[in-house]
Structure formats: C-alpha cells, structure tokens
Write an enzyme that holds these catalytic residues in place. Structure first.
Site, PDB file in Angstrom:
ATOM      1  N   VAL A  88       5.664  -5.194   8.232  1.00 21.79           N
ATOM      2  CA  VAL A  88       4.864  -6.463   8.352  1.00 21.79           C
ATOM      3  C   VAL A  88       5.717  -7.466   9.317  1.00 21.79           C
ATOM      4  CG1 VAL A  88       4.591  -8.500   6.904  1.00 21.79           C
ATOM      5  CG2 VAL A  88       3.913  -6.323   6.084  1.00 21.79           C
ATOM      6  N   SER A  89       7.126  -7.615   9.133  1.00 20.33           N
ATOM      7  CA  SER A  89       7.870  -8.645   9.776  1.00 20.33           C
ATOM      8  C   SER A  89       7.647  -8.197  11.021  1.00 20.33           C
ATOM      9  CB  SER A  89       9.524  -8.722   9.329  1.00 20.33           C
ATOM     10  OG  SER A  89       9.768  -7.464   9.441  1.00 20.33           O
ATOM     11  N   TYR A 134      18.499   7.438   2.042  1.00 20.96           N
ATOM     12  CA  TYR A 134      17.759   6.211   1.234  1.00 20.96           C
ATOM     13  C   TYR A 134      17.204   6.956   0.177  1.00 20.96           C
ATOM     14  CZ  TYR A 134      14.911   2.017  -0.098  1.00 20.96           C
ATOM     15  OH  TYR A 134      14.096   1.081  -0.366  1.00 20.96           O
TER      16      TYR A 134
HETATM   17  P1  NAD Z   1      17.232  -6.563   1.812  1.00 19.84           P
HETATM   18  O1  NAD Z   1      17.788  -5.697   2.829  1.00 19.84           O
HETATM   19  O2  NAD Z   1      16.686  -7.776   2.391  1.00 19.84           O
HETATM   20  O3  NAD Z   1      18.100  -6.964   0.670  1.00 19.84           O
HETATM   21  C1  NAD Z   1      19.146  -5.801   0.239  1.00 19.84           C
HETATM   22  C2  NAD Z   1      20.484  -6.729   0.074  1.00 19.84           C
HETATM   23  O4  NAD Z   1      21.510  -5.808  -0.399  1.00 19.84           O
HETATM   24  C3  NAD Z   1      21.010  -7.247   1.133  1.00 19.84           C
HETATM   25  O5  NAD Z   1      21.342  -8.875   1.079  1.00 19.84           O
HETATM   26  C4  NAD Z   1      22.299  -6.698   1.748  1.00 19.84           C
HETATM   27  O6  NAD Z   1      23.416  -7.424   2.442  1.00 19.84           O
HETATM   28  C5  NAD Z   1      22.743  -6.300   0.208  1.00 19.84           C
HETATM   29  N1  NAD Z   1      23.426  -5.109   0.464  1.00 19.84           N
HETATM   30  C6  NAD Z   1      23.352  -3.872   0.795  1.00 19.84           C
HETATM   31  N2  NAD Z   1      24.645  -3.114   0.765  1.00 19.84           N
HETATM   32  C7  NAD Z   1      25.176  -3.588   0.030  1.00 19.84           C
HETATM   33  C8  NAD Z   1      26.603  -3.311  -0.809  1.00 19.84           C
HETATM   34  N3  NAD Z   1      27.015  -2.192  -0.394  1.00 19.84           N
HETATM   35  N4  NAD Z   1      27.355  -4.301  -1.482  1.00 19.84           N
HETATM   36  C9  NAD Z   1      26.708  -5.401  -1.626  1.00 19.84           C
HETATM   37  N5  NAD Z   1      25.249  -5.851  -1.308  1.00 19.84           N
HETATM   38  C10 NAD Z   1      24.768  -5.039  -0.315  1.00 19.84           C
HETATM   39  O7  NAD Z   1      15.974  -5.729   1.326  1.00 19.84           O
HETATM   40  P2  NAD Z   1      15.185  -5.987   0.063  1.00 19.84           P
HETATM   41  O8  NAD Z   1      13.545  -5.612   0.730  1.00 19.84           O
HETATM   42  O9  NAD Z   1      15.356  -7.343  -0.491  1.00 19.84           O
HETATM   43  O10 NAD Z   1      15.377  -4.987  -1.046  1.00 19.84           O
HETATM   44  C11 NAD Z   1      15.795  -5.327  -2.108  1.00 19.84           C
HETATM   45  C12 NAD Z   1      16.141  -3.941  -2.952  1.00 19.84           C
HETATM   46  O11 NAD Z   1      14.759  -3.496  -3.556  1.00 19.84           O
HETATM   47  C13 NAD Z   1      16.663  -2.687  -2.536  1.00 19.84           C
HETATM   48  O12 NAD Z   1      17.418  -1.942  -3.399  1.00 19.84           O
HETATM   49  C14 NAD Z   1      15.595  -2.032  -1.894  1.00 19.84           C
HETATM   50  O13 NAD Z   1      15.623  -0.881  -1.986  1.00 19.84           O
HETATM   51  C15 NAD Z   1      14.467  -2.319  -3.145  1.00 19.84           C
HETATM   52  N6  NAD Z   1      13.141  -1.996  -2.399  1.00 19.84           N
HETATM   53  C16 NAD Z   1      12.653  -3.002  -1.733  1.00 19.84           C
HETATM   54  C17 NAD Z   1      11.228  -2.890  -1.265  1.00 19.84           C
HETATM   55  C18 NAD Z   1      10.453  -3.668  -0.345  1.00 19.84           C
HETATM   56  O14 NAD Z   1       9.305  -3.407  -0.053  1.00 19.84           O
HETATM   57  N7  NAD Z   1      11.112  -4.945   0.007  1.00 19.84           N
HETATM   58  C19 NAD Z   1      10.694  -1.617  -1.492  1.00 19.84           C
HETATM   59  C20 NAD Z   1      11.265  -0.473  -2.155  1.00 19.84           C
HETATM   60  C21 NAD Z   1      12.508  -0.662  -3.020  1.00 19.84           C
HETATM   61  N1  UDP Z   2       5.629   1.054  11.646  1.00 18.74           N
HETATM   62  C1  UDP Z   2       4.895   0.784  12.752  1.00 18.74           C
HETATM   63  N2  UDP Z   2       5.465  -0.207  13.689  1.00 18.74           N
HETATM   64  C2  UDP Z   2       6.505  -0.818  13.318  1.00 18.74           C
HETATM   65  C3  UDP Z   2       7.171  -0.592  12.193  1.00 18.74           C
HETATM   66  C4  UDP Z   2       6.536   0.388  11.113  1.00 18.74           C
HETATM   67  O1  UDP Z   2       3.742   1.221  13.007  1.00 18.74           O
HETATM   68  O2  UDP Z   2       6.956  -1.684  14.283  1.00 18.74           O
HETATM   69  C5  UDP Z   2       4.914   1.859  10.532  1.00 18.74           C
HETATM   70  C6  UDP Z   2       6.045   3.049   9.790  1.00 18.74           C
HETATM   71  O3  UDP Z   2       5.945   4.114  10.725  1.00 18.74           O
HETATM   72  C7  UDP Z   2       5.378   3.152   8.681  1.00 18.74           C
HETATM   73  C8  UDP Z   2       4.868   1.996   8.105  1.00 18.74           C
HETATM   74  O4  UDP Z   2       4.445   0.947   9.539  1.00 18.74           O
HETATM   75  O5  UDP Z   2       4.279   4.116   8.842  1.00 18.74           O
HETATM   76  C9  UDP Z   2       5.614   1.262   7.043  1.00 18.74           C
HETATM   77  O6  UDP Z   2       6.935   0.990   7.772  1.00 18.74           O
HETATM   78  P1  UDP Z   2       8.103   0.330   7.063  1.00 18.74           P
HETATM   79  O7  UDP Z   2       9.330   0.435   7.811  1.00 18.74           O
HETATM   80  O8  UDP Z   2       7.776  -1.104   6.959  1.00 18.74           O
HETATM   81  O9  UDP Z   2       8.327   0.934   5.715  1.00 18.74           O
HETATM   82  P2  UDP Z   2       8.249   2.452   4.976  1.00 18.74           P
HETATM   83  O10 UDP Z   2       7.211   2.394   4.073  1.00 18.74           O
HETATM   84  O11 UDP Z   2       8.125   3.432   6.162  1.00 18.74           O
HETATM   85  O12 UDP Z   2       9.591   2.534   4.379  1.00 18.74           O
END
Ligand code: NAD
Ligand code: UDP
Length: 340
Positions: A215-216, A172
């Site tokens: 969080v979830s 990633y």
């Molecule tokens: P998510 O997993 O809910 O969404 C990702 C989406 O991309 C999903 O709908 C999945 O089916 C789709 N996907 C994955 N691989 C694919 C492929 N090969 N072709 C087409 N679709 C594909 O995650 P999210 O939290 O909504 O994240 C969305 C974007 O934001 C990602 O690029 C992620 O890296 C970036 N991001 C999110 C967070 C966060 O905290 N939510 C933080 C940093 C970066």
């Molecule tokens: N984490 C935790 N319990 C869980 C899931 C995650 O303590 O059930 C911790 C994880 O080790 C990390 C932080 O929560 O330190 C955030 O994890 P997350 O997977 O949400 O995102 P990250 O920022 O690590 O990509």
C-alpha cells in the site's frame, strides 16, 4: 464501532490531543507496555491507550519505527519512552503487555533475517518471562504469515498453515510461529494469561514512505508519478484492513476474560488482487503513473483472506472502514509526508 468519521484519533490533530490530555487521572487505568510502540501499529495503539486513560510505556529500538510517530505523545505525563531491544531482558512493573516489536515489511525483515528471528523468539521469551514475573496479561501480535501460502481459503484459525521453513520469508513466518508456541507453552505450563491475534495486512497513516509494503509503495509511487511496481502478474490477493479497525480489535482482545487465549484472526475479509489495489490507488490519487511488472519474490503467498467468524463471536468485532475510505485517508497522509 464507528466509520472513518470517528477515527480522528489516528491523526496528530488538536482534537486528538484533547482526547489523551483530557482524561486526567483515571483510577481504572493500567500501566501498559507496548513493545514496538514507535512503529506504525504500535504508535496508534499507544495513542489509543493514552486516550483510554492508561499509563503507557512505549519500548522500541527504532529498527523500523520513527521518533516522529510518537513525538506528539511525549508531553503526556502518562507516556514514557524506553529505548531498548526486546532480544535483551528488561524488568518493568506493568499490568499488561502488547508485544508488537518486530519488523513487519518483507523488505525490512529480510534485511537482517537472523535478527528478525531473534526479535520474534528471544523477544517473546523475554516478554513472557516479564509477564510471568509481574503477573501481567500479554498479547502477541502474530500474523497471517503463520498460514504461509495457504492451501485453504479463507483462512480459519484451526488451519495449521503451509510455510516453507527454509525460504526467504521463514525468518519472519517461523519466528512468529515459534512465538505462538512459546505463548501457548507459558499458558499451559505457567497458567499465564495470554492473548494471540493473527493480524492480516493492515495499512494507514504513519506507514513509513520507504516501508516497502504494497500500500505504501503504490501510494508513494502514484503521488510521485513513478511507475507502480506490480510483482508477478498482480493476480495474487490480499485483504486490507485499515489501522483504526485493527487497533479496536486489539484492544477488545486484551479486554477479554482469561479463558480467551486466541488465536483470533483480525483483518478485513474483503479480498482484492494486487492489480485491483493498484487501479484503486491510481483512481483515488488521479495519478498518471504506469503499471509495470516486476519479478514475483519467492514464496509470495498467492491468496490471503481472513475468516473472522471467531473475532465476530468473541470480540463482537468486524472492520468498518472500506478499502476506498481507508485508502483516501492514507493518500491524504502520504501527500503531506511526501510534500514535507
Ligand atoms: P513496524 O515495522 O512499523 O513496527 C515494528 C516496530 O518494532 C518498529 O517500531 C521497530 O523499530 C520495532 N522493533 C523491531 N525490532 C525490535 C527489537 N528487537 N526491539 C525493540 N523494538 C523493535 O510494523 P507494524 O506494521 O507496526 O507491525 C507491528 C507488529 O504487528 C509486528 O509484530 C508485526 O509482525 C505485526 N503485524 C503487522 C501487520 C501489518 O500488516 N501491519 C500484519 C501482521 C502482523
Ligand atoms: N507487492 C507488489 N508491489 C510492491 C510491493 C508488494 O506487487 O511494490 C505485492 C507482493 O508481492 C505481495 C503483495 O503485494 O504479493 C503484498 O505485499 P506486502 O509486502 O505488502 O505484504 P505481504 O502480505 O506479502 O507480507
């Protein structure tokens, strides 16, 4: 920007339906492609763009996304869904591209790590190629993970990061780093209008109950009366941004003039330990779940907080929703999700 009271569009309610139906034909509307539009952030973004009067092409392969995230948008004449994997090329006539396709939860991106790298790297190449061909502006949803386990705190955009290139998070982290490289090479080589944002931990309604992110996990565990799984000592920190704030920042970034490329950090600078997060979830849910320790996964960053000076200066943006307000809205969503 408003507080949580102004964020009704995040929920599939009658009011929100009015929002995207009521705009009608808009002469200023763009055709916008959202890759990963069926996911957590992508579905909120699609909804926001429809609300702004645009035509939205939502592309997803549902690797981690869900049909139910976008079901309420399907009847809009300005919304189209395309089932496609971004690792394969596609041709579409669009004005703007938001490239979000990529699993974001460690549990899911580590399940098939080669596919994760391909999604970031081949996906970026395919979407950049498309943008170049049709003259579209393209925004990359990069991540705070490009900073790895950061040696400077808080993280500024000029910090190059501390990433293990061969660890379990590398598919990633390095995939996203390579995607940034590709974006900037297309900008330098082809003068392509690019925007790169680095998103810090974002949460809110429409996260999948089995998403695996903290969080979830904590909210679902609390609501089900199950043990709350703290990885390690729970002293590691994250800074949690509510989804509506993040989407506002994304849209503002896309709206900047072509001289603004980023990268720009988008996230909430209020930092919490994971233990503090667990305690807040227990208090807000009224749950009697116990906090239990589980082994800390490899390469888990010890601390993370965005410096958002750049976002404030360039986008006039900062988060408005506090962690408690955002958690309350998220808990309400998961209550319904877990009941149904
Ligand atoms: P998510 O997993 O809910 O969404 C990702 C989406 O991309 C999903 O709908 C999945 O089916 C789709 N996907 C994955 N691989 C694919 C492929 N090969 N072709 C087409 N679709 C594909 O995650 P999210 O939290 O909504 O994240 C969305 C974007 O934001 C990602 O690029 C992620 O890296 C970036 N991001 C999110 C967070 C966060 O905290 N939510 C933080 C940093 C970066
Ligand atoms: N984490 C935790 N319990 C869980 C899931 C995650 O303590 O059930 C911790 C994880 O080790 C990390 C932080 O929560 O330190 C955030 O994890 P997350 O997977 O949400 O995102 P990250 O920022 O690590 O990509």
């Amino acid at each position: 920007m408003g507080g949580i009271g102004d964020t009704d569009f995040w929920f599939p309610s009658a009011g929100q339906e009015r929002l995207w139906r009521g705009t009608g034909e808009n002469e200023m509307s763009d055709r916008i492609l959202v890759t990963g539009g069926g996911g957590f952030l992508g579905s909120h973004l699609c909804e926001r763009l429809l609300g702004d009067g645009h035509e939205v092409l939502c592309l997803d392969n549902f690797y981690t996304g869900r049909k139910q995230n976008i079901r309420h948008l399907m009847s809009s004449p300005r919304f189209e869904f395309i089932r496609h994997d971004v690792t394969f090329p596609i041709f579409l006539e669009v004005d703007r591209i938001y490239n979000l396709a990529c699993p974001a939860s460690p549990v899911h991106y580590q399940r098939n790590p080669v596919q994760t790298t391909k999604t970031s790297v081949h996906g970026a190449i395919n979407m950049l190629g498309l943008a170049k061909r049709v003259g579209a502006t393209i925004l990359q949803s990069s991540t705070s993970e490009v900073y790895g386990d950061p040696a400077i705190h808080p993280q500024t955009e000029d910090y190059w990061g501390n990433v293990n290139p061969i660890g379990i998070r590398s598919c990633y982290d390095e995939g996203k780093r390579c995607a940034e490289t590709l974006f900037f090479d297309y900008y330098r080589e082809h003068n392509l209008p690019i925007k790169v944002i680095r998103i810090f931990n974002t949460y809110g309604p429409r996260m999948h109950p089995n998403d695996g992110r903290v969080v979830s996990n904590f909210v679902v565990q609390a609501l089900r009366g199950e043990d709350i799984t703290i990885f390690g000592e729970g002293t590691q920190t994250r800074s949690f941004c509510f989804v509506g704030d993040l989407i506002e920042g994304m849209v503002r970034m896309m709206g900047t003039d072509s001289t603004v490329t980023g990268p720009v950090n988008l996230g909430n600078p209020t930092e919490s330990t994971i233990r503090e997060l667990a305690e807040a979830v227990l208090e807000l849910t009224g749950s009697t779940s116990k906090l239990v320790k589980r082994p800390l996964p490899a390469d888990d960053p010890t601390r993370r907080r965005p410096d958002i000076s750049k976002a404030k200066a360039v986008l006039d943006w900062e988060p408005r929703v506090s962690l408690r307000e955002g958690l309350a809205a998220t808990i309400e969503y998961f209550r319904k999700e877990c009941a149904g």
